[in-house]
Design an enzyme around this catalytic site. Structure first.
Site, PDB file in Angstrom:
ATOM      1  CB  SER A 176      96.799 -84.826 -28.209  1.00 27.21           C
ATOM      2  OG  SER A 176      96.605 -84.409 -29.545  1.00 27.21           O
ATOM      3  CE1 TYR A 199      99.947 -88.375 -30.087  1.00 21.70           C
ATOM      4  CE2 TYR A 199      97.997 -87.389 -31.095  1.00 21.70           C
ATOM      5  CZ  TYR A 199      99.128 -87.276 -30.294  1.00 21.70           C
ATOM      6  OH  TYR A 199      99.416 -86.075 -29.688  1.00 21.70           O
TER       7      TYR A 199
END
Length: 314
Positions: free
Chosen positions: A160, A172
Site C-alpha cells: 500500500s 494497517y
C-alpha cells in the site's frame, strides 16, 4: 488515419512481444478473492485463459466467483491466520500444478480495521490486522515457494502507499511496512532462482478493506471504550473532526479498482515486470513524494490533516 492505424498495430505488436509465452499453461494462486482486487483479478485472468487457483474466505464469495468465471477456474477456502488452512491450501495447489510449478503467487488477502489514533487501540487490535496482512502473507509465501521456484515464477505482494508513509494509526501501515521489508529481502534471495518479486502500492481505492460497518459507529466504539483521562486529553472535538476526516477519505476513494488489477496483470504477464507499482494519482502525486521528503517536512504536512487535541502543548 492510415498512419494512426499503423502506429496502433506496431504498439500492440511490441506489447505482445514483451508478454510471457504460453500464458494458458500458467497457474496463478490468488488469496482474498471474495471481493475487491482479488475477485476482479481472478475474473480477468480467467478470461485471458490462465489457470487461476483462487481462494475465498466465505462460501458466498466462492459461489459468486464461480458464477462469474469459466469451469477452468478452481477455488479453495483459505484463512491466512491459520497454519493448518495454509498447509492444506499448499497441498491442494501442489496437486494442481504438479511438475509445472506455480507461475504466480498473488498475496492479496488483507484487512484495514481496526484503525484510528494509536492510543485508542489495544494490542489485540494491532495483532488482528498484522496477522492477516503480514504474518499470513509470509506464511503463505513460505509454503508456496517450492512450487514458485519450480516454475521460475512470480511473487506479487499487495502492499500500500501506507507501506511507504504512515498516514493512519493502527496495524494497517505497520503491516504494510513489514510487507515492504519482507518483499525486498526475499526478492534479493530469490533472484538466483529466477523468481521475480513485485510489490503493489495502491493509493486510496474503494474496496471492502474498510469493512461494512459505518465509520461513525466504528469510531464511536473506539471512543466510548477509552478511559476518561484519555478522552479528556483529546477532547470530543478531536473525536468529531477525526471521524469527519476519515469519512471524507472514504468518500474520495477511487472506485476504478481495475487500475490496481492491471498492474498485477502486468507483473504476472510481462517479461519485464517492475519491482514496484504505484496505481492511483494520490499514490504518485502525494504519498510517494511524501515518503521521499525529509522526515520533518513530511511530519509537518501530515500533521496539518490531524485535529489538535484538547491538551495540546503547542
Amino acid at each position: 488515419m492510415g498512419g494512426i492505424m499503423d502506429i496502433s498495430f506496431v504498439y500492440r505488436w511490441l506489447k505482445n512481444l514483451n508478454l510471457v509465452p504460453n500464458l494458458s499453461d500458467k497457474y496463478v494462486f490468488i488469496t482474498g478473492c471474495d471481493s475487491g482486487f482479488g475477485n476482479l483479478l481472478a475474473r480477468k485472468l480467467d478470461k485471458r485463459g490462465m489457470r487461476v487457483l483462487a481462494t475465498c474466505f466465505t462460501e458466498e464469495g466462492a459461489q459468486e466467483l464461480r458464477r462469474a468465471c469459466s469451469p477452468r477456474l478452481q477455488i479453495t477456502f483459505l484463512d491466512v491466520t491459520k497454519t493448518e488452512s495454509i498447509k492444506a491450501a499448499a497441498q491442494w495447489v501442489n496437486a494442481q500444478v504438479g511438475d509445472r510449478g506455480l507461475w504466480g503467487l498473488v498475496n492479496n488477502a488483507g484487512i484495514g480495521l481496526p484503525s484510528g489514533p494509536n492510543e485508542w487501540l489495544t494490542k489485540e487490535d494491532f495483532v488482528k490486522v498484522i496477522n492477516v496482512n503480514l504474518v499470513g502473507l509470509i506464511e503463505v509465501t513460505l509454503n508456496m515457494l517450492p512450487m514458485v521456484k519450480r516454475a521460475r515464477g512470480r511473487v506479487i505482494n499487495m502492499s500500500s502507499s501506507g507501506g511507504r508513509v504512515a498516514v493512519i494509526g493502527g496495524g494497517y501501515c505497520v503491516s504494510k511496512f513489514g510487507v515492504e521489508a519482507f518483499s525486498d529481502s526475499i526478492r534479493r534471495e530469490l533472484y538466483y532462482f529466477g523468481v521475480k518479486v513485485c510489490i503493489i502500492e495502491p493509493g486510496n481505492y474503494r474496496t471492502s478493506i474498510l469493512g461494512k460497518e459505518d465509520i461513525e459507529q466504528r469510531m464511536r466504539h473506539l471512543w466510548e471504550r477509552l478511559p476518561q483521562e484519555t478522552k479528556d486529553s483529546y477532547g470530543e472535538q478531536y473525536y468529531y473532526l477525526y471521524t469527519k476526516n476519515l469519512k471524507n477519505l472514504t468518500r474520495l476513494a477511487e472506485p476504478k479498482i481495475s487500475e490496481v488489477t492491471n498492474c498485477i496483470e502486468h507483473a504476472l504477464t510481462s517479461r519485464s515486470p517492475r519491482i514496484r507499482y504505484n496505481p492511483g494519482l494520490d499514490a504518485k502525486l502525494l504519498y510517494i513524494p511524501l515518503a521521499s521528503f525529509p522526515t520533518p517536512l513530511t511530519d509537518f504536512i501530515l500533521s496539518r490533516y490531524l485535529p489538535k487535541p484538547a491538551n495540546s502543548v503547542l
